[in-house]
Design an enzyme around this catalytic site. Structure first.
Site, PDB file in Angstrom:
ATOM      1  N   LYS A 137       0.827  -1.205   0.000  1.00 42.53           N
ATOM      2  CA  LYS A 137       0.000   0.000   0.000  1.00 42.53           C
ATOM      3  C   LYS A 137       0.855   1.245   0.000  1.00 42.53           C
ATOM      4  CE  LYS A 137      -4.357  -0.924   2.304  1.00 42.53           C
ATOM      5  NZ  LYS A 137      -5.153  -0.580   3.484  1.00 42.53           N
ATOM      6  N   GLY A 176      -7.472   3.635  -3.893  1.00 44.00           N
ATOM      7  CA  GLY A 176      -6.962   2.335  -4.333  1.00 44.00           C
ATOM      8  C   GLY A 176      -5.661   2.427  -5.130  1.00 44.00           C
ATOM      9  N   HIS A 227     -11.688  -2.125  -5.163  1.00 46.36           N
ATOM     10  CA  HIS A 227     -11.467  -1.442  -3.890  1.00 46.36           C
ATOM     11  C   HIS A 227     -12.093  -0.071  -3.825  1.00 46.36           C
ATOM     12  CE1 HIS A 227      -7.910  -4.367  -3.753  1.00 46.36           C
ATOM     13  NE2 HIS A 227      -8.910  -4.856  -3.070  1.00 46.36           N
ATOM     14  N   LYS A 231     -15.935   1.935  -3.450  1.00 42.27           N
ATOM     15  CA  LYS A 231     -17.301   1.635  -2.995  1.00 42.27           C
ATOM     16  C   LYS A 231     -18.351   1.849  -4.089  1.00 42.27           C
ATOM     17  CE  LYS A 231     -15.594   3.280   1.392  1.00 42.27           C
ATOM     18  NZ  LYS A 231     -15.360   4.500   2.175  1.00 42.27           N
ATOM     19  N   GLU A 250     -12.275   4.102   9.161  1.00 41.22           N
ATOM     20  CA  GLU A 250     -12.591   2.907   8.379  1.00 41.22           C
ATOM     21  C   GLU A 250     -11.938   1.671   8.987  1.00 41.22           C
ATOM     22  OE1 GLU A 250     -13.329   4.686   3.947  1.00 41.22           O
ATOM     23  OE2 GLU A 250     -11.377   3.775   4.299  1.00 41.22           O
ATOM     24  N   GLU A 283      -8.022   3.146   7.800  1.00 38.72           N
ATOM     25  CA  GLU A 283      -7.561   4.529   7.647  1.00 38.72           C
ATOM     26  C   GLU A 283      -8.637   5.462   8.184  1.00 38.72           C
ATOM     27  OE1 GLU A 283      -7.213   6.215   3.787  1.00 38.72           O
ATOM     28  OE2 GLU A 283      -9.092   5.386   3.065  1.00 38.72           O
ATOM     29  N   ARG A 292     -12.708  14.113   6.441  1.00 36.71           N
ATOM     30  CA  ARG A 292     -13.617  14.935   5.622  1.00 36.71           C
ATOM     31  C   ARG A 292     -14.989  14.295   5.623  1.00 36.71           C
ATOM     32  NH1 ARG A 292     -14.131  11.129   1.644  1.00 36.71           N
ATOM     33  NH2 ARG A 292     -12.259   9.971   1.164  1.00 36.71           N
ATOM     34  N   VAL A 349     -18.557  10.489   0.687  1.00 36.10           N
ATOM     35  CA  VAL A 349     -19.610  10.345  -0.328  1.00 36.10           C
ATOM     36  C   VAL A 349     -20.858   9.728   0.310  1.00 36.10           C
ATOM     37  CG1 VAL A 349     -20.222   9.185  -2.486  1.00 36.10           C
ATOM     38  CG2 VAL A 349     -17.885  10.031  -2.156  1.00 36.10           C
ATOM     39  N   ARG A 370     -24.079   4.470  -5.590  1.00 37.40           N
ATOM     40  CA  ARG A 370     -23.331   5.515  -6.294  1.00 37.40           C
ATOM     41  C   ARG A 370     -23.565   5.346  -7.785  1.00 37.40           C
ATOM     42  NH1 ARG A 370     -17.370   6.372  -3.633  1.00 37.40           N
ATOM     43  NH2 ARG A 370     -17.997   6.123  -1.457  1.00 37.40           N
TER      44      ARG A 370
HETATM   45  P1  ADP Z   1      -7.564   3.768  -0.248  1.00 33.17           P
HETATM   46  O1  ADP Z   1      -7.172   4.815   0.747  1.00 33.17           O
HETATM   47  O2  ADP Z   1      -6.640   3.695  -1.422  1.00 33.17           O
HETATM   48  O3  ADP Z   1      -9.017   3.804  -0.628  1.00 33.17           O
HETATM   49  P2  ADP Z   1      -7.965   1.787   1.850  1.00 33.17           P
HETATM   50  O4  ADP Z   1      -6.885   1.488   2.796  1.00 33.17           O
HETATM   51  O5  ADP Z   1      -9.057   2.685   2.332  1.00 33.17           O
HETATM   52  O6  ADP Z   1      -7.330   2.369   0.492  1.00 33.17           O
HETATM   53  O7  ADP Z   1      -8.617   0.437   1.323  1.00 33.17           O
HETATM   54  C1  ADP Z   1      -9.593   0.441   0.301  1.00 33.17           C
HETATM   55  C2  ADP Z   1     -10.177  -0.934   0.151  1.00 33.17           C
HETATM   56  O8  ADP Z   1      -9.144  -1.891  -0.162  1.00 33.17           O
HETATM   57  C3  ADP Z   1     -10.845  -1.522   1.382  1.00 33.17           C
HETATM   58  O9  ADP Z   1     -12.184  -1.098   1.512  1.00 33.17           O
HETATM   59  C4  ADP Z   1     -10.747  -3.008   1.104  1.00 33.17           C
HETATM   60  O10 ADP Z   1     -11.697  -3.397   0.138  1.00 33.17           O
HETATM   61  C5  ADP Z   1      -9.391  -3.145   0.460  1.00 33.17           C
HETATM   62  N1  ADP Z   1      -8.324  -3.424   1.453  1.00 33.17           N
HETATM   63  C6  ADP Z   1      -7.526  -2.514   2.041  1.00 33.17           C
HETATM   64  N2  ADP Z   1      -6.676  -3.113   2.900  1.00 33.17           N
HETATM   65  C7  ADP Z   1      -6.938  -4.426   2.859  1.00 33.17           C
HETATM   66  C8  ADP Z   1      -6.378  -5.587   3.514  1.00 33.17           C
HETATM   67  N3  ADP Z   1      -5.369  -5.488   4.371  1.00 33.17           N
HETATM   68  N4  ADP Z   1      -6.921  -6.803   3.226  1.00 33.17           N
HETATM   69  C9  ADP Z   1      -7.936  -6.928   2.336  1.00 33.17           C
HETATM   70  N5  ADP Z   1      -8.472  -5.873   1.688  1.00 33.17           N
HETATM   71  C10 ADP Z   1      -7.990  -4.645   1.925  1.00 33.17           C
END
Ligand code: ADP
Length: 504
Positions: free
Chosen positions: A160, A167, A237, A239, A277, A289, A293, A296, A339
């Protein structure tokens, strides 16, 4: 006396309209900013005053801090609402707004910074005893360090971007051989998207649900949570469908996750509306995370709590203390949001452009449309493809699903391809109704994304087609009005016939 005399909204589309409306209800004068492409956009028409800030590309308009501050000065705005996306989570923007002597309708720049870096946020959460997804709390030095760290975590792992969002810079890695290349790719993508190539590793959870907690904090040290939203229905990833409450959380789990979210917010002196989240799996939850803010999907929380989140953002930014405590927050009924995007969901969610030549929005009990388009509006490629959000509220989850199916049947948007057909399939899908969701929903039920013409062979899709037959009503509505000139949509419809003929 209104809280502010004039508020400027530094955004566009449905969220700008949403915020401008909240301001109007509170007697606040409103200012919209817009690009050349948006001269006739709904947010411009809704505002009391509108200021052109540049050409269509966001880098030359909606991301221009200097132009936005000039617009605020020229119109006498006292506060700026950033919406979501664009500058909403950029600490330098919050600083610049405050530096100009204006109120930023969000948390402090320091809070944004702390939560904007995912590794820093994970360290802070660990310190606040908020459970985090197992993995690292520091960026990786290089590919070799990634291989070593993954060894300890066990595969699959998820790379990440520390500065990540949307995503981007995320890579699932199944085995050590694939890791070095994925590391390079993720770092490159992160560098390109965020100007920061730092990446780290988390354990990739097998079948989690995405459940997040809405929080609200004032400037006097009170933070409450407003329950959860489940956002497990995603594609890549991101919504697609959100609901409140989640179909699975027990009151005890809600209280535990809510308390963790409040600890998270307190750890960064949070003020305003924010979202913590989590991934939830087998009764356990892990911090993912924090979004500093408005989200949506905030309307589903509004409909089950009865609170207007935008108005509360304005109130707490003006210094009002929250007049209610955690015990006063009650959740009533069930709410679901779709959405609706200008994307061809049957062909890889390809962005679709064109002029909206027909828009019919459902009404009736428990139905809300937060839209950013009008008939005649041109949908281009410069901005996010979100056209609007269809949100319903009903007494129970079952009733909310039935209501959403009805409302989706009545929603007509012509001129661009939209995600509406996929939403219709999702809400009628047995697995959705059962509530047994995970972020892998679309991988588990790929038939949902099969183009309508090719759907006949699969019995699950045949069932969906039968449901569509029952709702031929919506097809009649979607046909052009008598006397209306034939358009491209009409000729497509003629050429291919009714969907159930093709599906049968
Ligand atoms: P971004 O900030 O890029 O949106 P997030 O950390 O919020 O990334 O994660 C977005 C989505 O990615 C999550 O809702 C989930 O679907 C998937 N995801 C993130 N981390 C994990 C993980 N450790 N294992 C499985 N899926 C994950």
């Amino acid at each position: 006396m209104p809280l502010f005399d004039t508020v400027l909204v530094a955004n566009r589309g449905e969220i700008a309209v949403r915020i401008l409306r909240a301001c109007r209800e509170m007697g606040i004068r409103t200012v919209a900013v817009h690009s050349e492409a948006d001269a006739q956009a709904p947010h411009v028409l809704v505002a009391d005053e509108a200021v052109l800030i540049g050409p269509a590309p966001s880098a030359e308009s909606y991301l221009r801090i200097d132009r936005i501050l000039e617009a605020a000065a020229a119109t006498g705005a006292q506060a700026i609402h950033p919406g979501y996306g664009f500058l909403a989570e950029r600490a330098p923007f919050a600083e610049a707004v405050e530096g100009a002597g204006l109120v930023f309708l969000g948390p402090t720049a320091e809070t944004i910074r702390a939560m904007g870096d995912k590794t820093e946020a994970r360290r802070r959460m660990q310190a606040a005893e908020v459970p985090i997804v197992p993995g690292m709390v520091d960026p990786l030095a290089d590919a070799a360090a990634a291989v070593e760290a993954a060894e300890g975590l066990g595969y699959p792992v998820l790379l990440k971007a520390a500065a990540g969002g949307g995503g981007k810079g995320m890579r699932v890695v199944e085995d050590p051989e694939a890791l070095p290349r994925a590391f390079d790719a993720a770092a490159r993508e992160a560098e390109a998207a965020f100007g920061d190539g730092s990446v780290y590793l988390e354990r990739y959870l097998g079948r989690p649900r995405h459940i997040e907690i809405q929080i609200l904090g004032d400037m006097h040290g009170r933070v409450v949570h407003l329950g959860e939203r489940e956002c497990s229905i995603q594609r890549r990833h991101q919504k697609l469908v959100e609901e409140a409450p989640s179909a699975v959380l027990t009151p005890e789990e809600r209280a535990a996750m809510g308390a963790a979210a409040v600890r998270a917010a307190e750890a960064v002196d949070y003020r305003g509306a924010g979202t913590v989240e989590f991934l939830y799996q087998d009764g356990e939850f892990f911090f993912l995370e924090m979004n500093t803010r408005l989200q949506v999907e905030h309307p589903v929380t509004e409909l089950v709590t009865g609170l207007d989140l935008v108005q509360w953002q304005l109130r707490v930014a003006a210094g009002e203390p929250l007049p209610f405590t955690q015990d006063d927050v009650t959740l009533t009924g069930h709410s679901i949001e779709c959405r609706v995007t200008a994307e061809d969901a049957f062909h890889g969610f390809l962005p679709s452009t064109g002029r909206i030549d027909r828009l019919e929005v459902p009404t009736g009990p428990g139905v809300r449309w937060d839209g950013g388009i009008d008939e005649g509006f041109d949908v281009g490629l410069h901005y996010d493809p979100l056209l609007g959000k269809l949100i319903v509220h009903a007494d129970t989850r079952e009733a909310a699903i039935d209501r959403l199916a009805r409302a989706l049947d009545e929603l007509v948007i012509r001129g661009v391809e939209t995600s509406i057909p996929v939403h219709r399939r999702i809400v009628r899908h047995e697995a959705f109704r059962s509530g047994d969701l995970s972020i892998r929903f679309l991988e588990e039920y790929p038939e949902v994304l099969e183009p309508e013409g090719e759907a006949g062979a699969d019995p699950a899709v045949a069932a969906v087609a039968a449901a569509l037959l029952e709702h031929g009503y919506r097809e009649r509505r979607a046909a052009p009005r008598v006397g209306q000139a034939s358009d491209s949509g009409m000729s497509r419809w003629r050429a291919s016939g009714w969907p159930w003929n093709r599906a049968g």
